[in-house]
Design a protein around this motif. Structure first.
Motif, PDB file in Angstrom:
ATOM      1  N   ARG A  94       0.809  -1.231   0.000  1.00 37.50           N
ATOM      2  CA  ARG A  94       0.000   0.000   0.000  1.00 37.50           C
ATOM      3  C   ARG A  94       0.838   1.276   0.000  1.00 37.50           C
ATOM      4  O   ARG A  94       1.721   1.426  -0.813  1.00 37.50           O
ATOM      5  CB  ARG A  94      -0.991  -0.011   1.176  1.00 37.50           C
ATOM      6  CG  ARG A  94      -2.121  -1.008   0.949  1.00 37.50           C
ATOM      7  CD  ARG A  94      -3.267  -0.730   1.914  1.00 37.50           C
ATOM      8  NE  ARG A  94      -4.276  -1.792   1.849  1.00 37.50           N
ATOM      9  CZ  ARG A  94      -5.119  -2.051   2.815  1.00 37.50           C
ATOM     10  NH1 ARG A  94      -5.112  -1.347   3.936  1.00 37.50           N
ATOM     11  NH2 ARG A  94      -6.002  -3.007   2.682  1.00 37.50           N
ATOM     12  N   ASN A 150      -7.606  -1.174   9.850  1.00 36.40           N
ATOM     13  CA  ASN A 150      -9.015  -0.790   9.902  1.00 36.40           C
ATOM     14  C   ASN A 150      -9.918  -1.976  10.203  1.00 36.40           C
ATOM     15  O   ASN A 150     -10.960  -1.823  10.823  1.00 36.40           O
ATOM     16  CB  ASN A 150      -9.422  -0.091   8.600  1.00 36.40           C
ATOM     17  CG  ASN A 150     -10.812   0.497   8.691  1.00 36.40           C
ATOM     18  OD1 ASN A 150     -11.197   1.025   9.722  1.00 36.40           O
ATOM     19  ND2 ASN A 150     -11.576   0.375   7.624  1.00 36.40           N
ATOM     20  N   ALA A 151      -9.523  -3.169   9.750  1.00 40.56           N
ATOM     21  CA  ALA A 151     -10.306  -4.362  10.076  1.00 40.56           C
ATOM     22  C   ALA A 151     -10.363  -4.514  11.595  1.00 40.56           C
ATOM     23  O   ALA A 151     -11.424  -4.800  12.170  1.00 40.56           O
ATOM     24  CB  ALA A 151      -9.685  -5.596   9.426  1.00 40.56           C
ATOM     25  N   ILE A 177     -14.274  -7.444   1.618  1.00 42.46           N
ATOM     26  CA  ILE A 177     -13.045  -6.851   1.103  1.00 42.46           C
ATOM     27  C   ILE A 177     -12.078  -8.002   0.946  1.00 42.46           C
ATOM     28  O   ILE A 177     -12.281  -9.063   1.530  1.00 42.46           O
ATOM     29  CB  ILE A 177     -12.485  -5.813   2.096  1.00 42.46           C
ATOM     30  CG1 ILE A 177     -13.604  -4.885   2.504  1.00 42.46           C
ATOM     31  CG2 ILE A 177     -11.371  -5.004   1.492  1.00 42.46           C
ATOM     32  CD1 ILE A 177     -13.218  -3.960   3.598  1.00 42.46           C
ATOM     33  N   SER A 225     -16.595   0.316  -0.488  1.00 45.00           N
ATOM     34  CA  SER A 225     -15.316   0.749  -1.042  1.00 45.00           C
ATOM     35  C   SER A 225     -15.001   0.147  -2.399  1.00 45.00           C
ATOM     36  O   SER A 225     -14.437   0.806  -3.252  1.00 45.00           O
ATOM     37  CB  SER A 225     -14.181   0.327  -0.125  1.00 45.00           C
ATOM     38  OG  SER A 225     -14.448   0.644   1.186  1.00 45.00           O
ATOM     39  N   ASP A 255     -18.049   2.815   9.030  1.00 39.26           N
ATOM     40  CA  ASP A 255     -16.749   2.321   8.558  1.00 39.26           C
ATOM     41  C   ASP A 255     -16.487   2.946   7.196  1.00 39.26           C
ATOM     42  O   ASP A 255     -17.100   2.584   6.201  1.00 39.26           O
ATOM     43  CB  ASP A 255     -16.776   0.788   8.459  1.00 39.26           C
ATOM     44  CG  ASP A 255     -15.494   0.249   7.826  1.00 39.26           C
ATOM     45  OD1 ASP A 255     -14.481   0.977   7.815  1.00 39.26           O
ATOM     46  OD2 ASP A 255     -15.517  -0.897   7.340  1.00 39.26           O
ATOM     47  N   GLY A 257     -13.623   2.940   5.487  1.00 39.15           N
ATOM     48  CA  GLY A 257     -12.631   2.272   4.627  1.00 39.15           C
ATOM     49  C   GLY A 257     -11.439   3.174   4.408  1.00 39.15           C
ATOM     50  O   GLY A 257     -10.635   3.379   5.304  1.00 39.15           O
ATOM     51  N   SER A 289      -8.663   3.631   7.434  1.00 37.10           N
ATOM     52  CA  SER A 289      -7.325   3.041   7.346  1.00 37.10           C
ATOM     53  C   SER A 289      -6.221   4.091   7.361  1.00 37.10           C
ATOM     54  O   SER A 289      -6.383   5.183   6.807  1.00 37.10           O
ATOM     55  CB  SER A 289      -7.169   2.253   6.041  1.00 37.10           C
ATOM     56  OG  SER A 289      -7.874   1.051   6.082  1.00 37.10           O
ATOM     57  N   LYS A 292      -4.338   3.697   3.431  1.00 36.83           N
ATOM     58  CA  LYS A 292      -5.035   3.870   2.158  1.00 36.83           C
ATOM     59  C   LYS A 292      -4.847   5.339   1.741  1.00 36.83           C
ATOM     60  O   LYS A 292      -3.723   5.790   1.636  1.00 36.83           O
ATOM     61  CB  LYS A 292      -6.505   3.475   2.291  1.00 36.83           C
ATOM     62  CG  LYS A 292      -6.680   1.953   2.470  1.00 36.83           C
ATOM     63  CD  LYS A 292      -8.135   1.544   2.438  1.00 36.83           C
ATOM     64  CE  LYS A 292      -8.293   0.046   2.654  1.00 36.83           C
ATOM     65  NZ  LYS A 292      -9.718  -0.333   2.820  1.00 36.83           N
TER      66      LYS A 292
HETATM   67  C1  LIG Z   1     -10.090  -1.488   3.438  1.00 41.67           C
HETATM   68  C2  LIG Z   1     -11.324  -1.542   4.236  1.00 41.67           C
HETATM   69  C3  LIG Z   1     -11.350  -2.207   5.474  1.00 41.67           C
HETATM   70  C4  LIG Z   1     -10.146  -2.908   6.016  1.00 41.67           C
HETATM   71  O1  LIG Z   1      -9.128  -2.012   6.271  1.00 41.67           O
HETATM   72  P1  LIG Z   1      -7.628  -2.516   6.500  1.00 41.67           P
HETATM   73  O2  LIG Z   1      -6.875  -1.276   6.825  1.00 41.67           O
HETATM   74  O3  LIG Z   1      -7.218  -3.174   5.232  1.00 41.67           O
HETATM   75  O4  LIG Z   1      -7.664  -3.480   7.626  1.00 41.67           O
HETATM   76  C5  LIG Z   1     -12.535  -2.211   6.193  1.00 41.67           C
HETATM   77  N1  LIG Z   1     -13.645  -1.599   5.710  1.00 41.67           N
HETATM   78  C6  LIG Z   1     -13.654  -0.953   4.519  1.00 41.67           C
HETATM   79  C7  LIG Z   1     -14.913  -0.309   4.060  1.00 41.67           C
HETATM   80  C8  LIG Z   1     -12.500  -0.909   3.738  1.00 41.67           C
HETATM   81  O5  LIG Z   1     -12.491  -0.270   2.559  1.00 41.67           O
END
Ligand SMILES: *Cc1c(COP(=O)(O)O)cnc(C)c1O
Length: 468
Positions: A94, A150-151, A177, A225, A255, A257, A289, A292
């Motif tokens: 990333r 983010n997870a 995802i 996302s 969330d 993302g 995240s 990202k």
């Molecule tokens: C990418 C994403 C996640 C997971 O995030 P990570 O940083 O990869 O763990 C969760 N929810 C959404 C909507 C995402 O786009």
């Protein structure tokens, strides 16, 4: 006979005594050389078994051992050239880190730090303080905390706020995802009960309203996302859903993302939800995240209402998902850059790549194309062409950024082309700094959007076999 060739191989001790391996022992140590000798002998034994090939001489074995040692000395995790055309490529790590973030990591890596130590009072401190103030400033949230990704943030928020409670989610937002993150499964692990509302394409406020019971713990909205629902669609916006929740004392978790801290449209990018705007609409807690669109280290950022963040921080799961000092150092440095949005594109490599002018990409592509042509000769059709890069990591799934690529196209008939493409792609991956492209339409495409050091790439092309 097999056993004969086996017995023809020299012993480990004999090989370790060879002059040719003395230097290797000096560099790698005796144990490492011994282990390499064993591996090489095992390989030879398997090779010679059943055949009547003669065993190689000492010199050949010694050089095989040296080769094995060199291979083992190569770090497993190392930089590559990402010419896939996907900027935030999860498999390729990333976001690239800005210089200031790398410096910050180095400063605390080899020394003790005030990670969880309050320098004012001399007492134990909280590791979140290094980023919380900045996050509050940049998002307008009352409080914030951070975890590993983010997870983890989604899992922790749901577990902290909605365990054994019901959580209505629109059927249009039950996302998967990559890498086994499926919302229904995450909710199960978090210990809450998913209540599906609406349909795949249309969800109304009354669908949420009808789902409310005394066991409702929160509403959850999920940014879709990596896909879009188009056509006859309806979803309930944050503002409306937060207001509905407020009437029933049901907080809204969102969330996001990728999430963006600033408006990315001035950089020529499509619009993504902006964290501060989402919170201003009444959302209680957002998650997004770090690696990202934010362009920082892998992390999960959680921002929102102070009482809820406090509850999240008290959850023992937070301890299991916490960030290490290197990531905190990097994240702090990246967040600091956002205090001066005007200079972000110069300082944040992710944004620099995403907003790179196509002329500049084209110049790079032409330089690389000319160098490849010189090295690989005439058996290949090498050209440059316009192409479209993607942002990646699920951010802005349909928008594509105009870019430029080197295109390597094998001549000849269809047959054998696939094998040759694979060979070419492998040869590029075998370079000292592996070059990762993308095979599309019977050609290998090298999108030069994320190529900063064209000279370094070109310098190693001499290692490619001209006939390839
Ligand atoms: C990418 C994403 C996640 C997971 O995030 P990570 O940083 O990869 O763990 C969760 N929810 C959404 C909507 C995402 O786009």
């Amino acid at each position: 006979m097999a056993d004969e060739s086996r017995s023809n191989l020299p012993s480990v001790d004999y090989l370790l005594g060879l002059n040719a391996l003395e230097g290797e022992i000096g560099i790698h140590g005796r144990d490492a050389v011994k282990s390499a000798v064993r591996t090489v002998l095992d390989g030879l034994r398997a090779d010679l078994r059943g055949g009547d090939k003669p065993a190689p001489d000492d010199q050949a074995i010694a050089s095989a051992v040296a080769g094995r040692l060199a291979e083992m000395a190569q770090p497993s995790l190392r930089p590559v050239f990402n010419l896939t055309g996907t900027v935030l490529h999860t498999n390729l790590g990333r976001a690239p880190m800005p210089k200031g973030a790398m410096d910050a990591m180095i400063r605390v890596a080899g020394a003790a730090s005030n990670l969880e130590f309050d320098l004012d009072t001399g007492r134990r401190g909280d590791r979140d303080v290094h980023v919380e103030e900045l996050l509050r400033e940049l998002t307008g949230a009352e409080a914030a905390t951070v975890v590993n990704n983010n997870a983890a943030a989604v899992l922790l928020v749901l577990n902290s706020l909605t365990m054994r409670k019901e959580v209505p989610v629109s059927r249009g937002e039950l996302i998967e995802i990559g890498g086994a993150f499926r919302l229904p499964d995450v909710m199960k692990k978090a210990g809450c009960k998913l209540v599906e509302v609406g349909t795949a394409n249309r969800t109304h406020a009354k669908d949420y309203a009808e789902a409310i019971t005394e066991r409702t713990g929160a509403f959850l909205k999920v940014h879709t996302s990596n896909y879009v629902v188009q056509g006859f669609t309806k979803s309930v916006g944050e503002k409306e859903l937060a207001a509905l929740g407020a009437k029933h004392d049901v907080p809204l978790i969102d969330d996001l993302g990728a999430g963006a801290l600033v408006d990315l449209t001035p950089f020529g990018l499509p619009r993504e939800p902006i964290v501060s705007e989402v919170l201003a609409q009444g959302v209680a807690v957002v998650t997004f995240s770090g690696d990202k669109l934010l362009g920082g280290p892998q992390a999960g950022l959680i921002a929102g209402r102070a009482d809820l963040i406090a509850k999240i921080k008290r959850n023992p799961m937070k301890r299991a998902l916490r960030l290490d000092k290197l990531t905190i150092a990097a994240l702090e440095a990246v967040l600091r850059l956002y205090r001066d949005p005007g200079r972000l594109a110069e300082r944040l490599p992710t944004l620099a790549w995403l907003s790179r002018p196509v002329e500049e990409i084209k110049n790079n592509a032409e330089r690389v194309g000319a160098a490849l042509k010189k090295q690989l000769g005439e058996t290949l059709d090498i050209s440059t062409a316009s192409c479209l890069s993607q942002i990646g990591s699920g951010a802005l799934p349909v928008d594509r950024l105009p870019s430029w690529a080197v295109v390597l196209r094998p001549d000849g008939k269809k047959r054998g082309k696939g094998a040759r493409l694979k060979r070419m792609a492998k040869a590029l991956r075998d370079l000292d700094i592996p070059v990762i492209g993308r095979v599309k339409d019977d050609a290998l495409w090298l999108d030069c959007r994320c190529l900063d050091d064209a000279a370094a790439l070109i310098a190693q092309l001499v290692k490619l076999e001209p006939g390839l």
